[in-house]
Design an enzyme around this catalytic site. Structure first.
Site, PDB file in Angstrom:
ATOM      1  N   GLU A  40      15.485  30.605 -49.285  1.00 21.43           N
ATOM      2  CA  GLU A  40      14.746  29.338 -49.401  1.00 21.43           C
ATOM      3  C   GLU A  40      15.399  28.466 -50.500  1.00 21.43           C
ATOM      4  O   GLU A  40      15.882  29.001 -51.512  1.00 21.43           O
ATOM      5  CB  GLU A  40      13.313  29.718 -49.817  1.00 21.43           C
ATOM      6  CG  GLU A  40      12.345  28.602 -50.049  1.00 21.43           C
ATOM      7  CD  GLU A  40      10.969  29.147 -50.517  1.00 21.43           C
ATOM      8  OE1 GLU A  40      10.861  30.344 -50.879  1.00 21.43           O
ATOM      9  OE2 GLU A  40      10.006  28.364 -50.512  1.00 21.43           O
ATOM     10  N   LYS A 111       8.152  24.357 -44.099  1.00 16.16           N
ATOM     11  CA  LYS A 111       7.208  25.386 -44.571  1.00 16.16           C
ATOM     12  C   LYS A 111       5.765  24.868 -44.556  1.00 16.16           C
ATOM     13  O   LYS A 111       5.474  23.779 -45.071  1.00 16.16           O
ATOM     14  CB  LYS A 111       7.601  25.789 -45.996  1.00 16.16           C
ATOM     15  CG  LYS A 111       6.788  26.914 -46.605  1.00 16.16           C
ATOM     16  CD  LYS A 111       7.358  27.273 -47.985  1.00 16.16           C
ATOM     17  CE  LYS A 111       6.682  28.471 -48.607  1.00 16.16           C
ATOM     18  NZ  LYS A 111       7.266  28.816 -49.922  1.00 16.16           N
ATOM     19  N   CYS A 147       9.315  32.002 -46.709  1.00 18.37           N
ATOM     20  CA  CYS A 147       8.689  32.740 -47.813  1.00 18.37           C
ATOM     21  C   CYS A 147       7.190  32.977 -47.623  1.00 18.37           C
ATOM     22  O   CYS A 147       6.806  33.764 -46.780  1.00 18.37           O
ATOM     23  CB  CYS A 147       9.018  32.078 -49.142  1.00 18.37           C
ATOM     24  SG  CYS A 147       8.947  33.277 -50.498  1.00 18.37           S
TER      25      CYS A 147
HETATM   26  C1  ACM Z   1       7.325  31.551 -52.159  1.00 15.40           C
HETATM   27  O1  ACM Z   1       6.715  31.141 -51.164  1.00 15.40           O
HETATM   28  N1  ACM Z   1       8.453  30.999 -52.524  1.00 15.40           N
HETATM   29  C2  ACM Z   1       6.803  32.673 -52.934  1.00 15.40           C
END
Ligand code: ACM
Length: 271
Positions: A40, A111, A147
């Protein structure tokens, strides 16, 4: 038929995209004929206190420099690449991942489940979709999540309902739980998962975070096919077999049949 897949686990230099492009180019130059997942936000680092701190380091998709660099690498070395990037779109920032194939830009995912101070920086995405991939003689649907999305089983389940055979999962994990959970995300959805996490430590004016590494590739039978330590750095690859995905739990339980009610509930007619 085997498909080579891998992760690049490394320590992105905080707020230094030019340096990170070089590191990524050096590592990916070694790879051939492989699906590679990068962490990420791998060009900028992670720990930003507000939007203004990141805005000038973020890029547009697909017309930014990182997509161009990855597209060239992908074409040159026959790579399918999934990489996390800070995306700038009008006045908004998104925590996104791009999918790049040898024939060019395939798509992006934004995300949905933002973690901790990401909520001060990014707008959440609102779309879960799979990408149709033709790569190394194989056709399959690829899902992407980023993530903290792992914590919400709905994301991987929707990707599964939309036909994903592999979930690429760029990450910047700081809590210890995700590497424990990913074999179950793979098992309950009968697919392969590829979590590429970063290593290292970051410090802002107000805060600090240590990233746990431990990138994992998991099989539909809840096996770790790859599990790195919190320190290992580099490109790591293994072979998987997409034909070995078996929907049978017992001879009376086919996951596709048993999930059919969910498709109706979620009005997903086209899977
Ligand atoms: C995260 O979502 N970077 C822990």
């Amino acid at each position: 038929m085997k498909l080579k897949v891998g992760v690049l686990q490394f320590n992105p230099v905080y707020k230094n995209p030019e340096r990170n492009y070089q590191v990524i180019e050096n590592y990916l130059s070694e790879a051939r004929d492989c699906l590679i997942v990068l962490p990420e936000l791998c060009t900028t680092g992670y720990l930003f206190e507000d939007k203004s701190e990141l805005f000038d380091l973020a890029e547009t998709i697909p017309n930014g420099k990182f997509v161009e660099i990855l597209s060239n690498l992908s074409k040159r070395n026959n790579l399918l690449i999934v990489a996390g990037i800070a995306e700038k779109y009008n006045e908004e920032l998104y925590n996104s991942a791009v999918v790049i194939s040898p024939s060019g830009f395939v798509g992006k995912y934004r995300k949905i489940n933002l973690f901790y101070k990401e909520k001060f920086v990014f707008s959440p995405g609102n779309l879960i979709e799979t990408f149709d991939i033709e790569f190394c003689g194989q056709s399959f649907k690829l899902g992407v999540m980023i993530c903290f999305d792992w914590f919400f089983p709905e994301v991987s389940r929707v990707l599964r309902l939309k036909g994903a055979k592999i979930i690429a999962h760029p990450a910047n994990l700081v809590l210890p739980y995700c590497p424990l959970a990913m074999p179950i995300r793979a098992l309950e959805n009968k697919l392969y998962t590829i979590t590429a996490n970063r290593i290292g430590h970051e410090q802002s004016d107000k805060d600090q975070l240590t990233f746990i590494g431990q990138s994992v590739i998991c099989s539909p039978k809840a096996e770790y096919l790859l599990k790195l330590s919190d320190k290992q750095e580099g490109l790591f690859t293994i072979d998987i077999d997409l034909e070995k995905i078996d929907n049978q739990i017992t001879k009376f339980n086919n996951l596709d049949d048993d999930l059919s009610f969910l498709r109706e509930v979620l009005c997903m007619s086209s899977m």
